[in-house]
Design a protein around this motif. Structure first.
Motif, PDB file in Angstrom:
ATOM      1  N   ALA A 178       0.832  -1.259   0.027  1.00 44.28           N
ATOM      2  CA  ALA A 178       0.008   0.024  -0.189  1.00 44.28           C
ATOM      3  C   ALA A 178       0.886   1.215   0.103  1.00 44.28           C
ATOM      4  O   ALA A 178       0.208   2.298  -0.194  1.00 44.28           O
ATOM      5  CB  ALA A 178      -0.957  -0.015   1.177  1.00 44.28           C
ATOM      6  N   GLY A 179       2.237   1.290   0.213  1.00 43.36           N
ATOM      7  CA  GLY A 179       3.104   2.195   0.284  1.00 43.36           C
ATOM      8  C   GLY A 179       3.450   2.750   1.506  1.00 43.36           C
ATOM      9  O   GLY A 179       3.956   3.690   1.413  1.00 43.36           O
ATOM     10  N   ASN A 180       2.903   2.301   2.651  1.00 42.55           N
ATOM     11  CA  ASN A 180       3.249   2.585   3.755  1.00 42.55           C
ATOM     12  C   ASN A 180       4.473   1.981   4.240  1.00 42.55           C
ATOM     13  O   ASN A 180       4.904   0.955   4.187  1.00 42.55           O
ATOM     14  CB  ASN A 180       2.265   2.094   4.820  1.00 42.55           C
ATOM     15  CG  ASN A 180       0.794   2.586   4.638  1.00 42.55           C
ATOM     16  OD1 ASN A 180       0.567   3.567   4.138  1.00 42.55           O
ATOM     17  ND2 ASN A 180      -0.101   1.536   4.666  1.00 42.55           N
ATOM     18  N   PRO A 181       5.340   2.859   4.860  1.00 41.59           N
ATOM     19  CA  PRO A 181       6.688   2.696   5.417  1.00 41.59           C
ATOM     20  C   PRO A 181       6.740   1.591   6.322  1.00 41.59           C
ATOM     21  O   PRO A 181       5.954   1.465   7.169  1.00 41.59           O
ATOM     22  CB  PRO A 181       7.139   3.864   5.952  1.00 41.59           C
ATOM     23  CG  PRO A 181       6.338   4.984   5.375  1.00 41.59           C
ATOM     24  CD  PRO A 181       5.207   4.413   5.205  1.00 41.59           C
ATOM     25  N   ILE A 182       7.618   0.675   6.371  1.00 40.74           N
ATOM     26  CA  ILE A 182       7.811  -0.286   7.210  1.00 40.74           C
ATOM     27  C   ILE A 182       9.325  -0.229   7.750  1.00 40.74           C
ATOM     28  O   ILE A 182      10.212  -0.119   7.092  1.00 40.74           O
ATOM     29  CB  ILE A 182       7.826  -1.777   6.504  1.00 40.74           C
ATOM     30  CG1 ILE A 182       6.420  -1.898   5.806  1.00 40.74           C
ATOM     31  CG2 ILE A 182       8.116  -3.085   7.567  1.00 40.74           C
ATOM     32  CD1 ILE A 182       6.385  -3.356   5.036  1.00 40.74           C
ATOM     33  N   GLY A 183       9.500   0.073   8.905  1.00 38.83           N
ATOM     34  CA  GLY A 183      10.577   0.112   9.574  1.00 38.83           C
ATOM     35  C   GLY A 183      11.176   1.549   9.339  1.00 38.83           C
ATOM     36  O   GLY A 183      10.524   2.356   8.810  1.00 38.83           O
ATOM     37  N   GLU A 184      12.315   1.840   9.816  1.00 36.57           N
ATOM     38  CA  GLU A 184      13.232   3.102   9.881  1.00 36.57           C
ATOM     39  C   GLU A 184      13.967   3.350   8.104  1.00 36.57           C
ATOM     40  O   GLU A 184      14.444   2.184   7.887  1.00 36.57           O
ATOM     41  CB  GLU A 184      14.193   3.624  10.914  1.00 36.57           C
ATOM     42  CG  GLU A 184      13.348   3.429  12.187  1.00 36.57           C
ATOM     43  CD  GLU A 184      12.453   4.673  12.465  1.00 36.57           C
ATOM     44  OE1 GLU A 184      12.689   5.595  11.791  1.00 36.57           O
ATOM     45  OE2 GLU A 184      11.574   4.276  13.169  1.00 36.57           O
ATOM     46  N   GLU A 185      14.010   4.419   7.896  1.00 35.79           N
ATOM     47  CA  GLU A 185      14.803   4.592   6.574  1.00 35.79           C
ATOM     48  C   GLU A 185      16.249   4.738   7.056  1.00 35.79           C
ATOM     49  O   GLU A 185      16.458   5.028   8.074  1.00 35.79           O
ATOM     50  CB  GLU A 185      14.427   5.878   6.119  1.00 35.79           C
ATOM     51  CG  GLU A 185      14.711   7.295   6.828  1.00 35.79           C
ATOM     52  CD  GLU A 185      14.450   8.574   5.722  1.00 35.79           C
ATOM     53  OE1 GLU A 185      13.709   8.497   4.711  1.00 35.79           O
ATOM     54  OE2 GLU A 185      15.008   9.555   6.218  1.00 35.79           O
TER      55      GLU A 185
END
Length: 233
Positions: A178-185
């Motif tokens: 869905a385009g939602n971030p997972i974890g930290e960049e």
């Protein structure tokens, strides 16, 4: 009383007869003892030996009848596969427990031409099973199928052979379908190797995006990043 000559002859004759009977009895006893008590059986070495007959035993292996259950099934191409119903094992795409697969061995579902599986070098360190990913201001990405896996791990940074590597800065972010971030960049530079480790439990697909946040050369709008030995587990 004096005996006549005829009487003396008769007595001698009757006296000899008992002695003959005694001798005959002794001979008969001796012969009987030797016959019954002293008989021996002699077996000659050249006598024919009895033949031995060996009967072979045949082992019969039962062939399972159609419909019998087994621990292994057979695919349509006659290759055996472990397990029975795909639904019981989590579907045909589910990996065996504890298995590890490199992203470089999987196809990119969606992504630009700048997402390629190839060895990379980051800050003089070589990684054989890796992904080369373009990076610009708008962000370039690659989508992978991750069904059945729980974690993504990689060594990331700006490639040593990339143009515009010196002085450039970027970031790598993992997101779900869905385009939602997972974890930290993770912030990347040409002077460092960073660790990327993201929990992807329950994700059928993930999108990995690299964004250039600073260009070392004002005339250049992109560079190449690398996901060194990126693996799903």
């Amino acid at each position: 009383m004096d005996l006549t000559k005829q009487e003396r002859r008769a007595r001698r004759r009757w006296g000899v007869i008992p002695k003959w009977f005694e001798l005959l009895a002794i001979c008969a006893a001796t012969i009987a003892a030797g016959f019954f008590g002293g008989r021996e059986t002699v077996v000659r070495a050249d006598d024919p030996k009895p033949e031995v007959t060996v009967t072979a035993t045949t082992t019969v292996t039962a062939t399972p009848e159609p419909g019998d259950s087994a621990d292994t099934d057979t695919d349509t191409d006659n290759e055996p596969r472990v397990g029975g119903d795909p639904e019981e094992s989590g579907g045909p795409e589910s990996p065996p427990p504890g298995s590890v697969v490199y992203l470089s061995d999987r196809d990119v579902i969606d992504g630009g031409t700048d997402a390629n599986a190839q060895p990379v070098t980051i800050r003089a360190k070589h990684f054989a099973k890796s992904v080369r990913l373009g990076c610009n201001g708008a962000g370039e990405s690659a989508v992978y199928s991750t069904s059945g896996y729980t974690r993504l791990e990689a060594k990331v940074g700006i490639l040593a052979d990339s143009h515009n590597a010196i002085g450039s800065v970027g970031s790598i972010q993992v997101a779900n379908a869905a385009g939602n971030p997972i974890g930290e960049e993770v912030v990347i530079r040409s002077s460092a190797i960073e660790d990327l480790s993201v929990d992807i439990s329950g994700q059928d697909q993930i999108r990995i995006t690299c964004v250039m946040t600073k260009s070392g050369d004002e005339s250049s709008s992109h560079f190449y990043s690398g996901l060194g030995n990126a693996a799903l587990s």
